[in-house]
Design a protein around this motif. Structure first.
Motif: not given
Length: 265
Positions: A119-123, A171-175
């Motif tokens: 899962i690409k994104g920030e905690t 998730r970076e792709a769809d927030k």
């Protein structure tokens, strides 16, 4: 670059090397996964960012390696059981778009591994650290997004038992918010006597009182989610938001002008 998975080595190797230049271990896990870098490490496992060679797009994935640091045969055996159960939970729940999908579970060289969706994104903890406290509307959006995920988890008689800002990724792709790390999760028996006490597990500052006594239930996850919101609203350790002498939450004293309506409170 390729990361050696040998816990005693962990050498970084140039691309296309089949064997570690330092320890000689094979680098391509089960002829499929190249580990690229270490993502994190806990008491019972290490996680690696990896590439799946079997798929045309060579997508990223996450390798989780069971690596007990605890002492004692019984403790390690319990940890191994929990690791195997995590794979089962992910297989059961990973079809939900906001829970990482399980790709594989296997043992190599007497070590257990599971491979799951990256899962690409920030905690939420990273968001808090970089952008400061959340406001009321952000907390409402968070709850609307996550409560439906928890409803899905609980409908399968599973409790997560470790909900905290570090285990929720935007998730970076769809927030969308994604609930990760089911290493502490538990399937509730259909019928269970109230006297049965389970394993005490989870992060103490987010833990419901009944969970800290080994009697976690679905509502314990809701408690942890509520405490997560208090932390995001105040940027303070949850232990500091509870008055032990008065036995009540005093988080409103720590808002520093961050307005929260009575309704949401």
């Amino acid at each position: 670059m390729s990361q050696c998975l040998n816990p005693e080595c962990l050498t970084i190797n140039p691309d296309n090397f089949q064997f570690c230049q330092k320890c000689g271990d094979k680098l391509l896990l089960v002829e499929r996964y190249w580990a690229k870098s270490i993502l994190g490490q806990g008491g019972f496992g290490r996680t690696f960012l990896a590439v799946d060679e079997f798929k045309p797009s060579k997508p990223f994935c996450v390798i989780k390696q069971f690596l007990p640091q605890a002492q004692g045969t019984e403790t390690v055996a319990k940890a191994a059981e929990l690791f195997a159960q995590e794979a089962e939970r992910l297989e059961l729940l990973g079809k939900h778009p906001q829970i990482p999908e399980l790709y594989a579970y296997f043992s190599v060289d007497s070590r257990q591994y599971l491979v799951q969706e990256f899962i690409k994104g920030e905690t939420l903890q990273q968001e808090l650290d970089s952008r400061g406290v959340f406001n009321e509307s952000q907390i409402r959006e968070l709850l609307i997004d996550l409560l439906s995920v928890l409803q899905f988890v609980h409908s399968h008689n599973v409790i997560h038992r470790d909900i905290k800002p570090e285990n929720i990724i935007r998730r970076e792709a769809d927030k969308k918010l994604v609930l990760v790390d089911f290493g502490a999760a538990k399937v509730l028996p259909k019928t269970q006597r109230r006297t049965v006490t389970g394993t005490v597990i989870g992060s103490a500052e987010y833990c419901a009182p009944e969970q800290s006594m080994g009697k976690a239930k679905s509502g314990s996850d809701l408690y942890s989610l509520g405490v997560t919101c208090l932390h995001l609203l105040t940027q303070m350790n949850p232990f500091d938001l509870y008055d032990v002498m008065e036995m009540e939450w005093v988080w409103r004293d720590c808002l520093n002008g961050n307005f929260v309506s009575d309704e949401l409170g």
